[in-house]
Design a protein around this motif. Structure first.
Motif, mmCIF file in Angstrom:
data_model
loop_
_atom_site.group_PDB
_atom_site.id
_atom_site.type_symbol
_atom_site.label_atom_id
_atom_site.label_comp_id
_atom_site.label_asym_id
_atom_site.label_seq_id
_atom_site.Cartn_x
_atom_site.Cartn_y
_atom_site.Cartn_z
ATOM 1 N N LYS A 246 4.109 1.460 -65.697
ATOM 2 C CA LYS A 246 3.407 2.632 -66.226
ATOM 3 C C LYS A 246 2.230 3.005 -65.338
ATOM 4 O O LYS A 246 1.939 4.188 -65.123
ATOM 5 N N SER A 247 1.556 2.003 -64.800
ATOM 6 C CA SER A 247 0.457 2.254 -63.870
ATOM 7 C C SER A 247 0.990 2.886 -62.587
ATOM 8 O O SER A 247 0.365 3.795 -62.019
ATOM 9 N N GLN A 248 2.131 2.424 -62.131
ATOM 10 C CA GLN A 248 2.771 3.026 -60.959
ATOM 11 C C GLN A 248 3.081 4.498 -61.207
ATOM 12 O O GLN A 248 2.826 5.363 -60.359
ATOM 13 N N LEU A 249 3.626 4.822 -62.379
ATOM 14 C CA LEU A 249 3.984 6.202 -62.691
ATOM 15 C C LEU A 249 2.741 7.081 -62.835
ATOM 16 O O LEU A 249 2.746 8.249 -62.408
ATOM 17 N N ARG A 250 1.700 6.550 -63.428
ATOM 18 C CA ARG A 250 0.460 7.335 -63.591
ATOM 19 C C ARG A 250 -0.166 7.671 -62.245
ATOM 20 O O ARG A 250 -0.874 8.680 -62.119
ATOM 21 N N ASN A 251 0.095 6.842 -61.248
ATOM 22 C CA ASN A 251 -0.536 7.025 -59.931
ATOM 23 C C ASN A 251 0.451 7.549 -58.880
ATOM 24 O O ASN A 251 0.234 7.337 -57.681
ATOM 25 N N ARG A 252 1.507 8.231 -59.334
ATOM 26 C CA ARG A 252 2.464 8.778 -58.372
ATOM 27 C C ARG A 252 1.787 9.739 -57.397
ATOM 28 O O ARG A 252 0.892 10.504 -57.771
ATOM 29 N N VAL A 253 2.249 9.709 -56.177
ATOM 30 C CA VAL A 253 1.731 10.580 -55.124
ATOM 31 C C VAL A 253 2.415 11.934 -55.222
ATOM 32 O O VAL A 253 3.652 12.018 -55.263
ATOM 33 N N ARG A 254 1.632 12.997 -55.261
ATOM 34 C CA ARG A 254 2.142 14.364 -55.367
ATOM 35 C C ARG A 254 2.020 15.083 -54.019
ATOM 36 O O ARG A 254 1.430 14.557 -53.076
ATOM 37 N N SER A 255 2.544 16.303 -53.964
ATOM 38 C CA SER A 255 2.555 17.041 -52.695
ATOM 39 C C SER A 255 1.154 17.231 -52.134
ATOM 40 O O SER A 255 0.938 17.122 -50.912
ATOM 41 N N GLN A 256 0.179 17.504 -53.002
ATOM 42 C CA GLN A 256 -1.181 17.746 -52.540
ATOM 43 C C GLN A 256 -1.858 16.484 -52.014
ATOM 44 O O GLN A 256 -2.926 16.560 -51.400
ATOM 45 N N ASP A 257 -1.225 15.325 -52.263
ATOM 46 C CA ASP A 257 -1.798 14.052 -51.812
ATOM 47 C C ASP A 257 -1.205 13.557 -50.497
ATOM 48 O O ASP A 257 -1.752 12.627 -49.890
ATOM 49 N N LEU A 258 -0.099 14.117 -50.078
ATOM 50 C CA LEU A 258 0.642 13.538 -48.953
ATOM 51 C C LEU A 258 -0.193 13.455 -47.682
ATOM 52 O O LEU A 258 -0.038 12.513 -46.884
ATOM 53 N N HIS A 259 -1.085 14.432 -47.471
ATOM 54 C CA HIS A 259 -1.882 14.425 -46.243
ATOM 55 C C HIS A 259 -2.800 13.212 -46.161
ATOM 56 O O HIS A 259 -3.234 12.822 -45.071
ATOM 57 N N LYS A 260 -3.086 12.608 -47.303
ATOM 58 C CA LYS A 260 -3.965 11.434 -47.304
ATOM 59 C C LYS A 260 -3.242 10.177 -46.842
ATOM 60 O O LYS A 260 -3.873 9.241 -46.327
ATOM 61 N N TYR A 261 -1.927 10.154 -47.019
ATOM 62 C CA TYR A 261 -1.169 8.923 -46.798
ATOM 63 C C TYR A 261 -0.240 8.966 -45.585
ATOM 64 O O TYR A 261 0.417 7.979 -45.274
ATOM 65 N N PHE A 262 -0.183 10.114 -44.930
ATOM 66 C CA PHE A 262 0.639 10.270 -43.723
ATOM 67 C C PHE A 262 -0.113 11.103 -42.688
ATOM 68 O O PHE A 262 -0.860 12.022 -43.038
ATOM 69 N N HIS A 263 0.128 10.800 -41.416
ATOM 70 C CA HIS A 263 -0.249 11.721 -40.346
ATOM 71 C C HIS A 263 0.881 12.758 -40.278
ATOM 72 O O HIS A 263 1.923 12.528 -39.658
ATOM 73 N N LEU A 264 0.695 13.880 -40.934
ATOM 74 C CA LEU A 264 1.773 14.847 -41.119
ATOM 75 C C LEU A 264 2.070 15.639 -39.848
ATOM 76 O O LEU A 264 1.153 16.017 -39.099
ATOM 77 N N THR A 265 3.354 15.898 -39.625
ATOM 78 C CA THR A 265 3.782 16.774 -38.538
ATOM 79 C C THR A 265 3.732 18.225 -39.010
ATOM 80 O O THR A 265 3.604 18.503 -40.208
ATOM 81 N N GLU A 266 3.861 19.158 -38.076
ATOM 82 C CA GLU A 266 3.879 20.575 -38.447
ATOM 83 C C GLU A 266 5.074 20.882 -39.338
ATOM 84 O O GLU A 266 4.980 21.663 -40.285
ATOM 85 N N SER A 267 6.217 20.265 -39.051
ATOM 86 C CA SER A 267 7.407 20.462 -39.873
ATOM 87 C C SER A 267 7.173 19.993 -41.299
ATOM 88 O O SER A 267 7.569 20.664 -42.272
ATOM 89 N N GLU A 268 6.494 18.868 -41.447
ATOM 90 C CA GLU A 268 6.207 18.348 -42.784
ATOM 91 C C GLU A 268 5.220 19.242 -43.525
ATOM 92 O O GLU A 268 5.368 19.494 -44.731
ATOM 93 N N LYS A 269 4.214 19.732 -42.829
ATOM 94 C CA LYS A 269 3.241 20.621 -43.455
ATOM 95 C C LYS A 269 3.925 21.886 -43.977
ATOM 96 O O LYS A 269 3.645 22.344 -45.093
ATOM 97 N N LEU A 270 4.844 22.442 -43.186
ATOM 98 C CA LEU A 270 5.577 23.635 -43.609
ATOM 99 C C LEU A 270 6.509 23.305 -44.770
ATOM 100 O O LEU A 270 6.667 24.103 -45.698
ATOM 101 N N GLY A 271 7.126 22.133 -44.718
ATOM 102 C CA GLY A 271 8.018 21.724 -45.796
ATOM 103 C C GLY A 271 7.289 21.572 -47.113
ATOM 104 O O GLY A 271 7.772 22.008 -48.168
ATOM 105 N N ILE A 272 6.108 20.958 -47.058
ATOM 106 C CA ILE A 272 5.300 20.783 -48.269
ATOM 107 C C ILE A 272 4.876 22.140 -48.829
ATOM 108 O O ILE A 272 4.918 22.377 -50.040
ATOM 109 N N GLN A 273 4.521 23.043 -47.940
ATOM 110 C CA GLN A 273 4.019 24.355 -48.360
ATOM 111 C C GLN A 273 5.122 25.262 -48.894
ATOM 112 O O GLN A 273 4.931 25.971 -49.896
ATOM 113 N N ASP A 274 6.317 25.221 -48.267
ATOM 114 C CA ASP A 274 7.339 26.240 -48.536
ATOM 115 C C ASP A 274 8.630 25.713 -49.139
ATOM 116 O O ASP A 274 9.604 26.456 -49.259
ATOM 117 N N THR A 275 8.672 24.444 -49.537
ATOM 118 C CA THR A 275 9.937 23.885 -50.012
ATOM 119 C C THR A 275 10.519 24.694 -51.171
ATOM 120 O O THR A 275 9.793 25.178 -52.044
#
Length: 423
Positions: A33-62
């Motif tokens: 339950k603690s794992q589910l409460r702390n799920r990583v969402r799209s707005q959080d991905l930049h904190k946990y990955f060095h995002l590529t341009e393709s990933e940034k566009l994917g997050i924005q426009d998926t």
């Protein structure tokens, strides 16, 4: 300087590695339950990955389903390697922004085959019960992205009651696949209620749980959950579990512990992998995965060709890839570790299996079938029984192939040439 460092941390300017450590230390790691409460969402991905341009566009426009990943599953990914297989399953890429002409929201026509909300009746003897719209991780290749992560697709108790009523009224149904979303994201009480209803229907003999939680949230497989499943796994109802490991990195100690708990509850477990471009679309990757699965006591079941879902071009592979993978695996692992390569036909045609062409044809003059060995690549004869009336059923071996291989054929008399056997 110390104040500046603290301020940067508050603003989220720490490294992905440090942000991950902060996340992992902020929850009770073993509590699902603690794992589910702390799920990583799209707005959080930049904190946990060095995002590529393709990933940034994917997050924005998926155009696909929402983003969500448990801290546990996030920990299996690499923040720096854009080719990390787990990262590709978590993070959208630019390809997800395009709805290609060959794609459809519902390529398998599940909605057309749905007599009531949440139930698909494609095969005469079995139905698929869409129990839940939520998953622990929203995998980017999900074939049911039109429904999963969409709160409007929530299955209320009244919806499930109508499904049970339909099943009760159709005695030809003996097998119910509980899928979603992930049924194990339901509460223990709700899952208990569903299994109890199915167990009470006399003609339902088989129940299959389709869950990826052993992969993405293994701590969900609690002792309490297993007791519930075991209580319904009786002489009246046989419960199976199909999960989906797609890469050897997912075969962790935690995952194995979860699988062992289910096995001890009497649940047989099979794996349904999906061929995914750049993740597991080669023979060696699939071989390593399925060797790990056998160590975990999971039998291979299916290996799916990717579905024609919106935004999926980045995952799809040529049909030949699946055939090549099966050909590569044969002879290198026990048969129970080799999945059936399956195409779920667009338009609601159901599943068909595809395999390498080990059978070359029937040599009518000698009444022998000719095969190619998967292990050695050699050619072998197997005679049709005397008195058989099925000769016309078999495809004829073409003369050119026969002349090319006839000098090197093997039969029950090991290694003898064709002339020595009178052909």
């Amino acid at each position: 300087m110390e104040e500046i460092v603290k301020k940067e941390g508050v603003l989220g300017l720490e490294s992905p590695e440090q942000e991950r450590m902060n996340l992992y230390s902020s929850l009770d790691w073993k509590d699902y339950k603690s794992q589910l409460r702390n799920r990583v969402r799209s707005q959080d991905l930049h904190k946990y990955f060095h995002l590529t341009e393709s990933e940034k566009l994917g997050i924005q426009d998926t155009i696909r389903l929402n983003v969500g990943a448990t801290p546990y599953y996030l920990s299996l990914s690499d923040p720096n390697d854009e080719n990390c297989p787990i990262r590709k399953i978590i993070v959208p890429r630019q390809e997800e922004a395009f709805f290609s002409p060959e794609e459809a929201m519902d390529p398998l026509h599940e909605e057309d085959l749905s007599p009531v909300k949440g139930l698909t009746h494609m095969y005469p003897d079995r139905v698929l019960l869409f129990s839940n719209h939520e998953c622990s991780v929203y995998c980017r290749h999900c074939m049911r992205g039109r429904k999963v992560s969409d709160s409007s697709e929530r299955m209320e108790s009244e919806d499930l009651e109508r499904c049970f009523e339909y099943i009760r009224d159709h005695s030809e149904i003996s097998d119910v696949v509980i899928s979603g979303g992930d049924p194990l994201n339901l509460s223990d009480a709700k899952l208990d209620w569903i299994l109890e209803n199915l167990e009470r229907i006399p003609h339902i003999k088989i129940c299959r749980l389709g869950t990826r939680n052993p992969v993405t949230l293994p701590m969900r497989i609690t002792d309490e959950l297993c007791k519930i499943i075991e209580s319904h796994n009786t002489d009246r109802l046989s419960i199976f579990c199909n999960t989906q490991f797609n890469h050897e990195k997912e075969c962790t100690t935690e995952a194995k512990e979860a699988i062992l708990k289910l096995l001890k509850a009497g649940v047989s477990i099979g794996n349904q992998s999906v061929i995914l471009k750049g993740i597991n679309d080669d023979g060696e990757s699939m071989l390593r995965l399925h060797r790990k699965l056998l160590e975990m006591r999971i039998r291979a079941y299916y290996m799916y060709d990717p579905e024609l879902i919106p935004g999926s071009r980045g995952f799809r592979t040529p049909l030949a890839k699946g055939i090549q993978i099966i050909e590569y695996m044969r002879g290198k692992i026990a048969g129970m570790g080799i999945p059936q390569f399956v195409n779920d036909l667009p338009g609601g045609g159901g599943k068909i299996t595809l395999s390498p062409n080990w059978y070359l044809g029937f040599h009518r003059d000698s009444r022998n079938h000719v095969f190619r060995s998967a292990v050695r690549g050699t050619y072998h004869l197997s005679p049709e029984p005397v008195g058989s009336e099925y000769d016309d059923f078999y495809p004829s071996l073409d003369l050119e192939t026969w002349e090319k291989i006839r000098e090197n054929l093997y039969s029950v008399t090991r290694g003898l040439r064709l002339e020595e056997e009178g052909f």
